[in-house]
Design a protein around this motif. Sequence first.
Motif, PDB file in Angstrom:
ATOM      1  N   ALA A 395       0.694  -1.203  -0.010  1.00  0.00           N
ATOM      2  CA  ALA A 395      -0.168  -0.098  -0.138  1.00  0.00           C
ATOM      3  C   ALA A 395       0.962   1.167   0.320  1.00  0.00           C
ATOM      4  CB  ALA A 395      -0.912  -0.021   1.047  1.00  0.00           C
ATOM      5  N   PHE A 396       1.950   1.087   0.402  1.00  0.00           N
ATOM      6  CA  PHE A 396       2.825   2.347   0.645  1.00  0.00           C
ATOM      7  C   PHE A 396       3.763   2.551  -0.679  1.00  0.00           C
ATOM      8  CE2 PHE A 396       1.602   1.520   4.849  1.00  0.00           C
ATOM      9  CZ  PHE A 396       0.762   2.663   5.214  1.00  0.00           C
ATOM     10  N   ASP A 397       3.964   1.517  -1.501  1.00  0.00           N
ATOM     11  CA  ASP A 397       4.681   1.550  -2.605  1.00  0.00           C
ATOM     12  C   ASP A 397       4.608   2.794  -3.492  1.00  0.00           C
ATOM     13  OD1 ASP A 397       5.793  -0.828  -1.813  1.00  0.00           O
ATOM     14  OD2 ASP A 397       4.616  -2.208  -3.520  1.00  0.00           O
ATOM     15  N   TYR A 398       5.677   3.159  -4.378  1.00  0.00           N
ATOM     16  CA  TYR A 398       5.345   4.176  -5.512  1.00  0.00           C
ATOM     17  C   TYR A 398       4.617   3.884  -6.543  1.00  0.00           C
ATOM     18  CZ  TYR A 398       9.333   5.739  -2.706  1.00  0.00           C
ATOM     19  OH  TYR A 398      10.069   6.092  -1.459  1.00  0.00           O
ATOM     20  N   ILE A 399       3.843   4.491  -7.023  1.00  0.00           N
ATOM     21  CA  ILE A 399       2.868   4.343  -8.215  1.00  0.00           C
ATOM     22  C   ILE A 399       3.168   5.004  -9.128  1.00  0.00           C
ATOM     23  CG2 ILE A 399       1.112   3.394  -6.591  1.00  0.00           C
ATOM     24  CD1 ILE A 399      -0.298   5.977  -6.888  1.00  0.00           C
ATOM     25  N   LYS A 400       3.101   4.424 -10.510  1.00  0.00           N
ATOM     26  CA  LYS A 400       3.403   5.096 -11.732  1.00  0.00           C
ATOM     27  C   LYS A 400       2.425   6.363 -11.902  1.00  0.00           C
ATOM     28  CE  LYS A 400       5.410   1.061 -14.024  1.00  0.00           C
ATOM     29  NZ  LYS A 400       5.377   0.050 -15.148  1.00  0.00           N
ATOM     30  N   GLU A 401       1.032   6.412 -11.622  1.00  0.00           N
ATOM     31  CA  GLU A 401       0.291   7.297 -11.671  1.00  0.00           C
ATOM     32  C   GLU A 401      -0.638   7.540 -10.609  1.00  0.00           C
ATOM     33  OE1 GLU A 401      -3.198   4.874 -14.218  1.00  0.00           O
ATOM     34  OE2 GLU A 401      -1.756   6.147 -15.213  1.00  0.00           O
ATOM     35  N   VAL A 559      -4.932  13.254  18.191  1.00  0.00           N
ATOM     36  CA  VAL A 559      -3.875  13.392  17.060  1.00  0.00           C
ATOM     37  C   VAL A 559      -4.446  13.041  15.853  1.00  0.00           C
ATOM     38  CG1 VAL A 559      -1.558  11.941  16.308  1.00  0.00           C
ATOM     39  CG2 VAL A 559      -2.137  12.294  18.759  1.00  0.00           C
ATOM     40  N   LEU A 560      -4.147  13.960  14.860  1.00  0.00           N
ATOM     41  CA  LEU A 560      -4.830  14.059  13.398  1.00  0.00           C
ATOM     42  C   LEU A 560      -3.632  13.427  12.433  1.00  0.00           C
ATOM     43  CD1 LEU A 560      -7.297  14.625  11.741  1.00  0.00           C
ATOM     44  CD2 LEU A 560      -6.321  16.746  11.255  1.00  0.00           C
ATOM     45  N   VAL A 561      -4.040  12.471  11.714  1.00  0.00           N
ATOM     46  CA  VAL A 561      -2.789  12.055  10.823  1.00  0.00           C
ATOM     47  C   VAL A 561      -3.312  12.031   9.319  1.00  0.00           C
ATOM     48  CG1 VAL A 561      -1.330   9.766   9.972  1.00  0.00           C
ATOM     49  CG2 VAL A 561      -2.136  10.209  12.457  1.00  0.00           C
ATOM     50  N   LEU A 562      -2.642  12.732   8.467  1.00  0.00           N
ATOM     51  CA  LEU A 562      -2.704  12.771   7.107  1.00  0.00           C
ATOM     52  C   LEU A 562      -1.662  12.123   6.164  1.00  0.00           C
ATOM     53  CD1 LEU A 562      -3.302  15.615   8.464  1.00  0.00           C
ATOM     54  CD2 LEU A 562      -4.186  16.310   6.437  1.00  0.00           C
ATOM     55  N   LEU A 563      -1.934  11.120   5.452  1.00  0.00           N
ATOM     56  CA  LEU A 563      -0.986  10.257   4.949  1.00  0.00           C
ATOM     57  C   LEU A 563      -1.617  10.391   3.337  1.00  0.00           C
ATOM     58  CD1 LEU A 563      -1.274   6.831   6.494  1.00  0.00           C
ATOM     59  CD2 LEU A 563       0.136   8.564   7.137  1.00  0.00           C
ATOM     60  N   ASN A 564      -0.498  10.834   2.425  1.00  0.00           N
ATOM     61  CA  ASN A 564      -0.758  11.243   0.851  1.00  0.00           C
ATOM     62  C   ASN A 564      -0.089   9.905   0.159  1.00  0.00           C
ATOM     63  OD1 ASN A 564      -0.746  12.155  -1.628  1.00  0.00           O
ATOM     64  ND2 ASN A 564       0.476  14.035  -1.404  1.00  0.00           N
ATOM     65  N   GLY A 565      -1.104   9.277  -0.376  1.00  0.00           N
ATOM     66  CA  GLY A 565      -0.540   7.875  -1.096  1.00  0.00           C
ATOM     67  C   GLY A 565      -0.369   8.278  -2.470  1.00  0.00           C
ATOM     68  N   THR A 566      -0.267   9.524  -2.862  1.00  0.00           N
ATOM     69  CA  THR A 566       0.029   9.827  -4.254  1.00  0.00           C
ATOM     70  C   THR A 566       1.435  10.403  -4.630  1.00  0.00           C
ATOM     71  OG1 THR A 566      -0.723  12.243  -4.376  1.00  0.00           O
ATOM     72  CG2 THR A 566      -2.358  10.536  -4.578  1.00  0.00           C
ATOM     73  N   ASN A 567       1.773  10.673  -5.683  1.00  0.00           N
ATOM     74  CA  ASN A 567       3.222  11.243  -6.154  1.00  0.00           C
ATOM     75  C   ASN A 567       3.014  12.648  -6.155  1.00  0.00           C
ATOM     76  OD1 ASN A 567       3.958   8.493  -6.672  1.00  0.00           O
ATOM     77  ND2 ASN A 567       3.090   8.406  -8.582  1.00  0.00           N
ATOM     78  N   THR A 568       2.056  13.403  -6.034  1.00  0.00           N
ATOM     79  CA  THR A 568       2.124  14.904  -6.072  1.00  0.00           C
ATOM     80  C   THR A 568       1.659  15.400  -4.658  1.00  0.00           C
ATOM     81  OG1 THR A 568      -0.055  14.786  -7.156  1.00  0.00           O
ATOM     82  CG2 THR A 568       1.542  14.750  -8.682  1.00  0.00           C
ATOM     83  N   GLU A 569       1.955  16.478  -4.563  1.00  0.00           N
ATOM     84  CA  GLU A 569       1.452  17.384  -3.284  1.00  0.00           C
ATOM     85  C   GLU A 569       0.139  17.510  -3.489  1.00  0.00           C
ATOM     86  OE1 GLU A 569       3.399  21.204  -1.439  1.00  0.00           O
ATOM     87  OE2 GLU A 569       1.894  21.810  -3.050  1.00  0.00           O
ATOM     88  N   ARG A 570      -0.597  17.304  -2.382  1.00  0.00           N
ATOM     89  CA  ARG A 570      -2.111  17.389  -2.338  1.00  0.00           C
ATOM     90  C   ARG A 570      -2.432  18.581  -1.392  1.00  0.00           C
ATOM     91  NH1 ARG A 570      -4.581  15.076  -6.696  1.00  0.00           N
ATOM     92  NH2 ARG A 570      -3.618  13.168  -7.251  1.00  0.00           N
TER      93      ARG A 570
END
Length: 615
Positions: A395-401, A559-570
């Motif tokens: 789930a935390f791998d880098y994705i192409k798109e 405690v609030l957690v934000l995890l960005n799963g994409t390759n771009t800033e969100r």
Amino acid sequence: MKRFLLLIAFVLTFAGTRAAQIIRVEPASWWTGMVNTQLQLMVYGKGIGASKVSFTYPGVTLKEAAHTNNPNYLFVYLNIAKDTKPGTLKLQFNQGNQTLTHNYPLLARTNKEGAAGFSQADVMYLITPDRFANANAANDALEGVQVNREDPNARHGGDLAGIEKRINYIKDLGFTTVWLNPVQENRMPGGSYHGYAITDFYNIDPRFGTNTEFKNLTANMHRNGLKVVMDMIFNHCGSSHWWMNDLPSKDWINNNSGTYVQTNHAKYTLMDPHAAGIDKDILINGWFVKEMPDLNQRNRHLATYLIQNSIWWIEYSRIDGIRQDTYPYPDYDFMARWCREVQAEYPQFNIVGESWYGRSSASSWWQQGSALNKQGKTGLKTVMDFPLTFITSGAFDYIKEDRTGEGSPLYSIYEELAQDFMFADQSNILTFLDNHDLDRFARADDPDLRRYKQALAFLLTTRGIPQIYYGTEILMDGKKAKSDGYVRTDFPGGWAGDKTDDFTPAGRTAKQNEAWSYMQKLLTWRKNNPAIAQGKLVHYVPDGTGVYVYARTSGTKTVLVLLNGTNTERDVPMERFKQVTGTRTRGTDVITGKQLNISQNIKVPAKGQYILELN
């Protein structure tokens, strides 16, 4: 207690020709004041089964002297009244004109530290003792088993002294609990470095140390604020176990007819309403491998022997928890009884069962109080969350798109946790990225630490009790395709003469130090954090941003957690999270110390995260 104290020391007086002998009495000692007043003694020696037992001791009575088909065993059941005084119980074994006397120690039970259990306030550090550190070279090679560090499947020489030497390292990292892979005796051909083929349940493996060393190690851990979890195995023993040459009874071992029957590993048959009986039978009674005979816990003497063994180790060494190997494989009713009896003696104690399933429904079925399980109470407080582990490995791998919504790589985590309704106790679930049986989470080809940091951020802030495998802090990698030994490699610096010492900052690369420091900061912050230790989990569906957001809340702490799963800033709109943020307008990132305004949109870096303590 030195090893010779665990061997039989007895006084022999006789008239005429000696016909019987005593070789072992197990357990070698017991305590007064136990909740369960019954004690079973397994007495082993030539012809001892024909003896009559007698003694005189205030508060102790003979309940039964049980015989088996093997005349070399006698199972003596005693009742020890709660007000019995400590002392020496002189057991007499009478056979004709011969009398054997065995002096049995009844010790005082004291309220010492330990036996404290573990909870989601803790984080476990999992160690394979043979591969962590070697501080006593004198115990490396015994009985012809040589150390060969070039062979991933051989003994490498790690020991208890090596672990003790590194207590400050573990403590400084921020862990609260240490889980040790099995340390009981494994005198198997080839070495059995992993510890899962026990040859003596009452002794520490001499290549690791002694019973006294283990007891002292646990006490030292406690003095340093660390708990200890002991790995145990009830399903099987090693083929070189001392009793294999003279089994206590014909039904001591399952499938003992000479025809090898291997388990089918069909663990779902235990809960499958359509399961064929033969499939379930092969699961329970089949052997893992030929070197691991399958124990029959339906034998009442063996069942009591194993339960008492656990209680003996808890009382003797004051361990704080047990991880039980291959939990679904032994007899169901026996395992439930074991949990009940341990819990009765040590109410704070915790047991985690290895429930290796790919579905949460199956894992949760084993937890005490499960509404899904109609078979009867399991008594098991904590289960292992393998389904979540299998998801997080990718789930935390880098994705192409970039993918958002249900296509987000983090959506699978959300979806898995959304099924927590199946668990009776969501706080007592062991979570982990990897362990000694899986490919290591860290990968040599990862270009940076974003995958690593995001995964650790999740593991240490979501629900459950986190466990981290030794070496994760220094990015140890490896796959088990060739053998398990490739994921149980030596910790660099644990052996004299190692080229590098990764226990020190100077021995680590810049990337390793960055990973180490990140983990340390998270672990240190996590300690005694009420939002994590007792907090409720509230999470949000990963929406069009591809960012997974959740909170841990307890009282006024959030405690609030934000995890960005994409390759771009969100750019994440924050209005949606008012249920957990309330009227608060600022949050502090626990890693960077950066203050963020949570009343407006927050920009989360590509494959990045924020762990915000709300002010």
